[in-house]
Design a protein around this motif. Structure first.
Motif: not given
Length: 87
Positions: A49-54, A70-75, A77-84
């Motif tokens: 999914h794209d950032v706005p959807t996540v 968040l753990a799946a994202e970090a493992a 694509k690790n997108r800074k916009t989502i994690l922060e």
């Protein structure tokens, strides 16, 4: 308040005398033989999914789901916009 105590079986409230009948009934609401198997719930994958959807998903998610995504994202694509953005 009723004089008798209600029993809860599989999320349905019964009077004690009715609960015994429901347990014995082969065609009653408690029959596990008639229950259809539940399909597993589809798991949200942030990588697909794209950032706005996540971020929208995280806004509606409970604490366990937020931690999992968040753990799946970090493992992944690790997108800074989502994690922060979810903090």
């Amino acid at each position: 308040m009723p004089a008798h105590k209600m029993l809860t079986l599989n999320g349905v409230r019964y009077r004690p005398e009715d609960a015994a009948r429901a347990r014995r009934s082969a065609t009653g609401p408690l029959s596990m033989a008639q229950a259809e198997p539940q399909a597993p719930a589809e798991v949200f994958d942030p990588a697909s999914h794209d950032v706005p959807t996540v971020l929208a998903h995280l806004a509606d998610a409970d604490e366990d789901e937020t931690t999992r995504v968040l753990a799946a994202e970090a493992a992944g694509k690790n997108r800074k916009t989502i994690l922060e953005g979810a903090s």
